[in-house]
Design a protein around this motif. Structure first.
Motif, PDB file in Angstrom:
ATOM      1  N   ASP A  41       0.806  -1.213   0.000  1.00 50.22           N
ATOM      2  CA  ASP A  41       0.000   0.000   0.000  1.00 50.22           C
ATOM      3  C   ASP A  41       0.843   1.269   0.000  1.00 50.22           C
ATOM      4  O   ASP A  41       0.421   2.281  -0.547  1.00 50.22           O
ATOM      5  N   LEU A  42       2.009   1.224   0.634  1.00 52.18           N
ATOM      6  CA  LEU A  42       2.859   2.411   0.742  1.00 52.18           C
ATOM      7  C   LEU A  42       4.238   2.145   0.164  1.00 52.18           C
ATOM      8  O   LEU A  42       4.805   1.069   0.358  1.00 52.18           O
ATOM      9  N   ILE A  43       4.775   3.152  -0.526  1.00 52.04           N
ATOM     10  CA  ILE A  43       6.114   3.079  -1.111  1.00 52.04           C
ATOM     11  C   ILE A  43       6.984   4.147  -0.455  1.00 52.04           C
ATOM     12  O   ILE A  43       6.613   5.329  -0.419  1.00 52.04           O
ATOM     13  N   ALA A  44       8.139   3.738   0.049  1.00 50.86           N
ATOM     14  CA  ALA A  44       9.085   4.680   0.647  1.00 50.86           C
ATOM     15  C   ALA A  44       9.924   5.330  -0.439  1.00 50.86           C
ATOM     16  O   ALA A  44      10.274   4.690  -1.430  1.00 50.86           O
ATOM     17  N   ASP A  45      10.268   6.604  -0.220  1.00 49.13           N
ATOM     18  CA  ASP A  45      11.147   7.269  -1.192  1.00 49.13           C
ATOM     19  C   ASP A  45      12.617   6.990  -0.896  1.00 49.13           C
ATOM     20  O   ASP A  45      13.482   7.390  -1.644  1.00 49.13           O
ATOM     21  N   ASP A  46      12.913   6.285   0.183  1.00 52.42           N
ATOM     22  CA  ASP A  46      14.275   5.921   0.562  1.00 52.42           C
ATOM     23  C   ASP A  46      14.489   4.454   0.183  1.00 52.42           C
ATOM     24  O   ASP A  46      13.826   3.557   0.722  1.00 52.42           O
ATOM     25  N   VAL A  47      15.419   4.189  -0.731  1.00 49.69           N
ATOM     26  CA  VAL A  47      15.655   2.818  -1.202  1.00 49.69           C
ATOM     27  C   VAL A  47      16.188   1.911  -0.096  1.00 49.69           C
ATOM     28  O   VAL A  47      16.151   0.689  -0.235  1.00 49.69           O
ATOM     29  N   GLU A  48      16.663   2.490   0.993  1.00 48.34           N
ATOM     30  CA  GLU A  48      17.154   1.690   2.118  1.00 48.34           C
ATOM     31  C   GLU A  48      16.030   1.196   3.020  1.00 48.34           C
ATOM     32  O   GLU A  48      16.260   0.359   3.891  1.00 48.34           O
ATOM     33  N   PHE A 119       8.061  -0.169  15.587  1.00 49.15           N
ATOM     34  CA  PHE A 119       8.310  -0.486  14.181  1.00 49.15           C
ATOM     35  C   PHE A 119       9.287   0.523  13.584  1.00 49.15           C
ATOM     36  O   PHE A 119      10.240   0.150  12.904  1.00 49.15           O
ATOM     37  N   ALA A 120       9.078   1.813  13.855  1.00 49.09           N
ATOM     38  CA  ALA A 120       9.976   2.851  13.337  1.00 49.09           C
ATOM     39  C   ALA A 120      11.391   2.656  13.877  1.00 49.09           C
ATOM     40  O   ALA A 120      12.372   2.809  13.144  1.00 49.09           O
ATOM     41  N   TYR A 121      11.515   2.296  15.148  1.00 51.22           N
ATOM     42  CA  TYR A 121      12.830   2.036  15.741  1.00 51.22           C
ATOM     43  C   TYR A 121      13.528   0.886  15.005  1.00 51.22           C
ATOM     44  O   TYR A 121      14.710   0.990  14.645  1.00 51.22           O
ATOM     45  N   ILE A 122      12.804  -0.205  14.754  1.00 53.08           N
ATOM     46  CA  ILE A 122      13.381  -1.347  14.041  1.00 53.08           C
ATOM     47  C   ILE A 122      13.811  -0.932  12.637  1.00 53.08           C
ATOM     48  O   ILE A 122      14.902  -1.296  12.168  1.00 53.08           O
ATOM     49  N   CYS A 123      12.984  -0.144  11.952  1.00 55.73           N
ATOM     50  CA  CYS A 123      13.344   0.347  10.614  1.00 55.73           C
ATOM     51  C   CYS A 123      14.635   1.140  10.657  1.00 55.73           C
ATOM     52  O   CYS A 123      15.528   0.950   9.823  1.00 55.73           O
ATOM     53  N   ARG A 124      14.749   2.058  11.614  1.00 55.61           N
ATOM     54  CA  ARG A 124      15.965   2.874  11.735  1.00 55.61           C
ATOM     55  C   ARG A 124      17.190   2.000  11.961  1.00 55.61           C
ATOM     56  O   ARG A 124      18.247   2.227  11.380  1.00 55.61           O
ATOM     57  N   GLU A 125      17.059   0.990  12.802  1.00 58.84           N
ATOM     58  CA  GLU A 125      18.188   0.101  13.083  1.00 58.84           C
ATOM     59  C   GLU A 125      18.599  -0.693  11.847  1.00 58.84           C
ATOM     60  O   GLU A 125      19.795  -0.808  11.551  1.00 58.84           O
ATOM     61  N   ILE A 126      17.652  -1.210  11.110  1.00 56.68           N
ATOM     62  CA  ILE A 126      17.968  -1.953   9.894  1.00 56.68           C
ATOM     63  C   ILE A 126      18.614  -1.041   8.860  1.00 56.68           C
ATOM     64  O   ILE A 126      19.615  -1.393   8.227  1.00 56.68           O
ATOM     65  N   MET A 127      18.060   0.148   8.698  1.00 57.59           N
ATOM     66  CA  MET A 127      18.602   1.094   7.704  1.00 57.59           C
ATOM     67  C   MET A 127      20.004   1.549   8.108  1.00 57.59           C
ATOM     68  O   MET A 127      20.870   1.717   7.248  1.00 57.59           O
ATOM     69  N   ALA A 128      20.271   1.699   9.392  1.00 54.40           N
ATOM     70  CA  ALA A 128      21.600   2.110   9.861  1.00 54.40           C
ATOM     71  C   ALA A 128      22.618   1.000   9.636  1.00 54.40           C
ATOM     72  O   ALA A 128      23.774   1.272   9.323  1.00 54.40           O
ATOM     73  N   ASP A 129      22.188  -0.268   9.772  1.00 54.25           N
ATOM     74  CA  ASP A 129      23.095  -1.399   9.552  1.00 54.25           C
ATOM     75  C   ASP A 129      23.495  -1.515   8.091  1.00 54.25           C
ATOM     76  O   ASP A 129      24.541  -2.077   7.778  1.00 54.25           O
ATOM     77  N   ASP A 130      22.669  -1.004   7.176  1.00 54.72           N
ATOM     78  CA  ASP A 130      22.982  -1.104   5.753  1.00 54.72           C
ATOM     79  C   ASP A 130      24.003  -0.069   5.303  1.00 54.72           C
ATOM     80  O   ASP A 130      24.515  -0.138   4.203  1.00 54.72           O
ATOM     81  N   ASP A 131      24.291   0.923   6.139  1.00 49.04           N
ATOM     82  CA  ASP A 131      25.248   1.987   5.759  1.00 49.04           C
ATOM     83  C   ASP A 131      26.680   1.504   5.786  1.00 49.04           C
ATOM     84  O   ASP A 131      27.084   0.597   6.341  1.00 49.04           O
TER      85      ASP A 131
END
Length: 131
Positions: A41-48, A119-131
């Motif tokens: 339903d939702l698409i993020a503009d951040d590919v991470e 959920f937002a916290y988990i997203c931030r952690e996953i996105m930070a690990d990809d850097d």
């Protein structure tokens, strides 16, 4: 039917706004969801951003319905992202269901249910690990 579609669309916009406030990531509604199967339903503009999001808004019920999870899982397989169901029943808080494997290495059949802020916290952690 039109009223339930409007209710669902408004919930998608509300979730997008709240996730932007929590993550600083813009989300848009995926209008292809009405034309083709297996779209979130939702698409993020951040590919991470690691999840494909399926939003559900209903008057009454308990927990995440199996069909919702199946729908999110199919969209996740199509997009090579993790599935997420964000749902809300009237007079209840928003809940998010994601695979436990998003937090711990485990089989995809296990899920956890958390609030939107977690959920937002988990997203931030996953996105930070990809850097």
């Amino acid at each position: 039917m039109a009223n339930s579609r409007n209710k669902g669309a408004q919930f998608e916009r509300d979730v997008a706004k709240r996730l932007y406030q929590l993550l600083g990531v813009n989300f848009s509604r995926d209008l292809d969801q009405y034309r083709q199967a297996d779209h979130g339903d939702l698409i993020a503009d951040d590919v991470e951003f690691p999840f494909v999001i399926e939003c559900k808004r209903y008057a009454a019920g308990t927990g995440c319905m199996p069909g919702w999870w199946d729908q999110a899982w199919r969209a996740a397989q199509r997009t090579d992202l993790l599935p997420c169901v964000i749902y809300k029943y009237d007079r209840r808080d928003i809940r998010c269901v994601i695979p436990l494997g998003a937090v711990f290495a485990c089989h995809h059949d296990y899920t956890i249910e958390v609030d939107l802020e977690t959920f937002a916290y988990i997203c931030r952690e996953i996105m930070a690990d990809d850097d």
